[in-house]
Design an enzyme around this catalytic site. Structure first.
Site, PDB file in Angstrom:
ATOM      1  N   LYS A 119     -41.784 -34.872   2.264  1.00 48.99           N
ATOM      2  CA  LYS A 119     -41.155 -33.106   2.575  1.00 48.99           C
ATOM      3  C   LYS A 119     -39.989 -33.281   2.066  1.00 48.99           C
ATOM      4  O   LYS A 119     -38.954 -34.484   1.779  1.00 48.99           O
ATOM      5  CB  LYS A 119     -40.584 -33.821   4.487  1.00 48.99           C
ATOM      6  CG  LYS A 119     -42.059 -33.569   5.204  1.00 48.99           C
ATOM      7  CD  LYS A 119     -43.209 -32.170   5.103  1.00 48.99           C
ATOM      8  CE  LYS A 119     -44.526 -33.019   6.090  1.00 48.99           C
ATOM      9  NZ  LYS A 119     -45.536 -33.977   5.606  1.00 48.99           N
TER      10      LYS A 119
HETATM   11  C1  LIG Z   1     -48.899 -29.097   8.372  1.00 48.06           C
HETATM   12  C2  LIG Z   1     -48.126 -30.560   9.178  1.00 48.06           C
HETATM   13  N1  LIG Z   1     -48.862 -31.057  10.498  1.00 48.06           N
HETATM   14  C3  LIG Z   1     -48.814 -32.326  11.226  1.00 48.06           C
HETATM   15  C4  LIG Z   1     -47.957 -33.239   9.730  1.00 48.06           C
HETATM   16  C5  LIG Z   1     -48.343 -34.727  10.822  1.00 48.06           C
HETATM   17  O1  LIG Z   1     -46.518 -35.814  10.575  1.00 48.06           O
HETATM   18  P1  LIG Z   1     -46.975 -37.109   9.716  1.00 48.06           P
HETATM   19  O2  LIG Z   1     -47.246 -37.326   8.607  1.00 48.06           O
HETATM   20  O3  LIG Z   1     -44.953 -37.189   9.910  1.00 48.06           O
HETATM   21  O4  LIG Z   1     -47.677 -37.982  11.113  1.00 48.06           O
HETATM   22  C6  LIG Z   1     -47.920 -32.954   8.409  1.00 48.06           C
HETATM   23  C7  LIG Z   1     -47.537 -34.699   7.815  1.00 48.06           C
HETATM   24  O5  LIG Z   1     -48.470 -34.078   6.357  1.00 48.06           O
HETATM   25  C8  LIG Z   1     -47.943 -31.474   8.125  1.00 48.06           C
HETATM   26  O6  LIG Z   1     -48.637 -31.078   7.273  1.00 48.06           O
END
Ligand SMILES: Cc1ncc(COP(=O)(O)O)c(C=O)c1O
Length: 368
Positions: free
Chosen positions: A187
């Site tokens: 990110k």
């Molecule tokens: C649109 C979206 N929602 C939720 C998530 C979930 O985040 P995490 O990977 O930190 O669990 C991501 C992560 O890639 C994402 O891109």
């Protein structure tokens, strides 16, 4: 395969930054503090200041953030939650984890939830909408908030890809009831492992959010609800505090390189550039182009040593665990045509120029 230009190479962190991170690790090791503590509070305070929210709750990852937001808003068995047909799977996964049903809605040609279709899917069981600021482009939040006005429907913003995006000066994640952030390493602000956060303009949610991430307790052994272990690791918080200092400079690099792509590729008739990136709300997370010749272009870039990624190849409602038989024409088209080009703060202008030159050499008429 070793790429000449990888999509993202986090080993490219500048040496000075790597040294600061090593120093931070030593400091934490010497303190012997690996759960909770000052670094987590420091990160939460910085985050709340940046997001202009009364508080921020650091948590283990963005998926936990979504699940906990749903739980705090009392969404569960028998409830329906509207989600876009394209997102990272977590958006729908979190809805299922709390026992509710994801109701998918098609997207517009930028990949964002098509708000004009909300009326078609809303029922008496609809308890929430989760707009996703996909690729860092912001959904039209004023229209969503207008839509739910006077309805018993909550809004959870999936701002996992949108840290640093603002609409009308207001950060992504601060428009709805609760905003969910991810600090996954890829990110714009990424930890050195898993991390996430929950934010809200409504201070009354803070207590429950804090309890949910910590086994339902605020004070040790005083459990007042069924929570989970979704705490942010102290080490990750300490790294994020170091990395936060670089964030604005990185955003400038991303913005500059996105501009180089735009200038160089804007006249290619067979290629659609991400138009929403021009409206000033975009955080330059992913630079996604669209073309009917996507697979051929991806191979062509591959052969030139350039790694590109498809975000995402399948609409969520076409995946086995979430399957429904409805057609989502825009989502299906995007999944067939989308391609993310490398865009990150450690890429050089020469590399972006090289990627553009290779794209210009690609001849769609010769591809089959
Ligand atoms: C649109 C979206 N929602 C939720 C998530 C979930 O985040 P995490 O990977 O930190 O669990 C991501 C992560 O890639 C994402 O891109």
């Amino acid at each position: 395969m070793k790429f000449k230009i990888p999509f993202l190479d986090l080993a490219r962190f500048p040496e000075e930054l790597k040294n600061s991170l090593r120093e931070k690790f030593s400091e934490m090791l010497d303190k012997g503090l690996f759960s909770g503590g000052n670094e987590v509070f420091k990160f939460e305070n910085k985050l709340a200041l940046y997001q202009k929210t009364p508080f921020a709750v650091a948590c283990a990852n963005g998926t936990d953030a979504l699940e906990i937001a749903l739980r705090v808003l009392k969404i569960g068995q028998g409830d329906e939650v509207i989600v876009p047909a394209i997102s990272w799977v977590s958006t729908a996964e979190a809805v299922c984890l709390v026992g509710a049903k994801p109701i998918f809605i098609d997207v517009d040609l930028s990949g964002l939830m098509d708000i004009s279709k909300l009326d078609l899917v809303i029922t008496s069981r609809t308890k929430a909408i989760i707009p996703v600021h996909l690729y860092g482009q912001m959904v039209d939040m004023p229209s969503i908030m207008q839509f739910v006005k006077n309805k018993p429907i909550k809004v959870i913003e999936d701002a996992a890809q949108a840290f640093g995006s603002h609409l009308k000066g207001r950060p992504a994640g601060t428009w709805g009831d609760i905003g969910c952030l991810s600090f996954y390493p890829s990110k714009n602000l990424g930890a050195l492992g898993e991390a996430g956060a929950l934010i809200s303009q409504n201070p009354t949610f803070e207590t429950e959010l804090r309890a949910y991430i910590n086994h339902g307790q605020l004070l040790r052994d005083e459990h007042f609800l069924v929570g989970k272990n979704a705490r942010m690791d102290s080490l990750q918080a300490s790294f994020l505090n170091v990395l936060f200092e670089c964030f604005e400079e990185w955003q400038q690099n991303r913005s500059y390189l996105a501009e180089v792509y735009w200038e160089s590729l804007k006249d290619m008739a067979w290629l659609n550039l991400p138009r929403k990136t021009l409206n000033g709300t975009y955080n330059f997370h992913l630079f996604t182009i669209q073309t009917a010749f996507r697979n051929q272009l991806k191979d062509f870039l591959n052969n030139a040593g350039i790694q590109s990624i498809i975000h995402y190849p399948t609409p969520i409602p076409k995946m086995k665990p979430y399957f429904d038989s409805i057609t989502y024409p825009n989502a299906e088209r995007i999944c067939n045509e989308i391609l993310s080009l490398p865009l990150n703060p450690w890429l050089t202008e020469n590399e972006v120029n090289y990627i553009c030159e290779v794209i210009k050499k690609f001849n769609p008429n010769l591809s089959s």
